[in-house]
Design an enzyme around this catalytic site. Sequence first.
Site, short mmCIF file in Angstrom:
data_model
loop_
_atom_site.label_atom_id
_atom_site.label_comp_id
_atom_site.label_asym_id
_atom_site.label_seq_id
_atom_site.Cartn_x
_atom_site.Cartn_y
_atom_site.Cartn_z
N GLU A 1 -24.49 24.82 10.90
CA GLU A 1 -23.75 24.78 12.17
C GLU A 1 -23.34 23.32 12.40
OE1 GLU A 1 -22.92 27.38 13.89
OE2 GLU A 1 -24.19 28.91 12.97
N CYS B 1 -20.59 20.85 20.54
CA CYS B 1 -19.93 20.97 19.24
C CYS B 1 -18.60 21.72 19.33
CB CYS B 1 -20.85 21.67 18.25
SG CYS B 1 -21.46 23.24 18.85
P1 NAD Z 1 -27.02 14.55 12.62
O1 NAD Z 1 -26.38 15.18 11.46
O2 NAD Z 1 -27.01 13.06 12.71
O3 NAD Z 1 -28.56 14.96 12.71
C1 NAD Z 1 -28.95 16.32 12.82
C2 NAD Z 1 -30.36 16.48 12.29
O4 NAD Z 1 -30.38 16.22 10.89
C3 NAD Z 1 -31.39 15.55 12.91
O5 NAD Z 1 -32.57 16.29 13.16
C4 NAD Z 1 -31.61 14.51 11.82
O6 NAD Z 1 -32.89 13.91 11.86
C5 NAD Z 1 -31.46 15.36 10.58
N1 NAD Z 1 -31.10 14.66 9.35
C6 NAD Z 1 -30.44 13.48 9.20
N2 NAD Z 1 -30.27 13.21 7.89
C7 NAD Z 1 -30.81 14.25 7.19
C8 NAD Z 1 -30.94 14.57 5.80
N3 NAD Z 1 -30.46 13.76 4.86
N4 NAD Z 1 -31.54 15.73 5.46
C9 NAD Z 1 -32.00 16.59 6.40
N5 NAD Z 1 -31.93 16.32 7.73
C10 NAD Z 1 -31.33 15.18 8.12
O7 NAD Z 1 -26.35 15.21 13.90
P2 NAD Z 1 -26.54 14.80 15.42
O8 NAD Z 1 -25.84 13.51 15.67
O9 NAD Z 1 -27.97 14.94 15.79
O10 NAD Z 1 -25.79 15.99 16.17
C11 NAD Z 1 -24.45 15.94 16.55
C12 NAD Z 1 -23.62 16.81 15.63
O11 NAD Z 1 -24.12 18.14 15.67
C13 NAD Z 1 -22.17 16.90 16.03
O12 NAD Z 1 -21.37 16.75 14.90
C14 NAD Z 1 -22.04 18.31 16.59
O13 NAD Z 1 -20.75 18.86 16.49
C15 NAD Z 1 -23.04 19.06 15.77
N6 NAD Z 1 -23.48 20.30 16.42
C16 NAD Z 1 -23.04 21.50 15.92
C17 NAD Z 1 -23.41 22.69 16.55
C18 NAD Z 1 -22.92 24.02 16.05
O14 NAD Z 1 -23.48 25.04 16.45
N7 NAD Z 1 -21.93 24.09 15.19
C19 NAD Z 1 -24.23 22.65 17.68
C20 NAD Z 1 -24.66 21.42 18.15
C21 NAD Z 1 -24.28 20.25 17.51
#
Ligand code: NAD
Length: 503
Positions: free
Chosen positions: A254, A288
Amino acid sequence: MVSLPYPPRSLYYDGKPQSANSGKSFQNIDPSTSLPLAEIHSASHADVDAAVASATKAFPSWSQTPAIQRSRILLKAASLLRERNDELAAVETKDTGKAFSETSAVDVVTGADVLEYFANLVGGGGLNGETIQLRPDAWAYTKKEALGVCVGIGAWNYPIQIALWKSAPCLAAGNCMIYKASEFTPLHSTLLAEIYTAAGVPPGVFNVVQGGGDVGAYLTSHPGVAKVSFTGQVSTGAKVAASAAGGMKYVTMELGGKSACVVLPDADIEQAVDGAMMANFYSSGQVCTNGTRVFVHESMKAKFEEVLLQKMQFIRPGDLMDANTNFGPLVSKPHYEKVLSYMKHGIEEDKATLLYGGPGKPEWLASANSEVKNGFWVQPTVFTDCKDSMRIVKEEIFGPVMSILPYKTVEEVVERANNTTLGLAAGVFTKDLNLAHKVIAQLQAGITWVNTWGESPAEMSVGGWKLSGVGVENGRRGIEAWVRNKSTLVEMSGEVPTVFAKL
Ligand code: NAD
């Protein structure tokens, strides 16, 4: 040592809180003040291994527990969540910076709804397979079986909702979960684990580890894990999916969006402005599915902007626990800096016309108390006369920044709306319902709305197209992401078909 507002957040496995063996910790920050909230234990590889071992041990019994019994336990958890709504919402407000008027109405409620939905679905036969009569003496049947130990990795914008949208179908289907919240918003994680335990979820079925990307990466590559459900940025999702693919793990992704909000020429302007504002300023733009590319027909652009400017005054930042406040700070310092840099880029490099807001300090902060002055507050911002080629129009900003793009024809707007590598959401505003469906049918996005924006009920499957994701959450299809199929063919003729019986 200065005492922090919340007790430390440990890890959680074997049905109880567990101190991290790493001996390391970090602090999460209140976005409205930039002051620390709690000490968070950081999981080592050995800690993650222990959580996976706990889930592995719990899986045989939980997956064999009758679905109706799992359903009963999860319904109890949903009711505990609702009982504790305001307390949990206040925690989410502190952690995310979103106004309590939002978190108390949406974050816990929409999580509990999904838990109730999947508990009812599996309790009502939602995991049943098919029987297929092949011939009078042969038939086949299929079963939906749990996958095993699954990982949920969350983003920071809807922490407890994301935790529930992942754990609800996961547990309902008979799997066990290791959940990792975003390191920016971990407060809810152990509270949710305690609620599951209090409801009767057995030890090891729902587990929590804390930490950043390194912990997420280790979880994703762990050989004991069958599936990874991830919510976050496209760039991180690509790494997670690649790592999971190496181990042939199931994935749900997502990810981010840059969705088109299309105001068709006959739209009611008041309604279109209301929708566009929800699609850009709700949760201070940190949603998002936001419709940040607002396409407005050239004939109505002046009126649209006039009504928009009138309504911008109804955005009310302030004390986040005040029922009147509907706009909070951004979640963290790095995110604040990122959003400000996009606003500056919009003015200096893209040369977009700034209609409202911008990267300056919000005026109201001058008379606010000193603590709040250090929070990550920005102004809701509107650019107009934008071009598709601008960076602010092409990239996900994930902040309160609207771009207005005038257009001439419906054919043109459809083509421009689809001219992106992302495909999370889209929507149209119009009084002409035939046109609404015709346009929606051509928009390349997994989640679409007509004359509204943002509602995502438990019954509706949601997921992105193109780079915005893989698979869906919620709705009947949502459960399929947490089961694997087993097909069995039964021959009853008394003879085993063979080509080797005689010469
Ligand atoms: P992010 O990708 O920076 O982090 C998300 C999660 O991934 C965190 O828990 C982080 O610790 C973890 N993470 C980071 N690097 C990783 C790796 N290499 N392997 C595994 N896990 C890792 O995202 P964010 O800044 O926390 O969230 C914002 C983003 O989320 C925006 O792009 C938004 O559009 C998206 N989002 C999407 C939805 C949806 O349903 N499509 C819903 C909410 C947010």
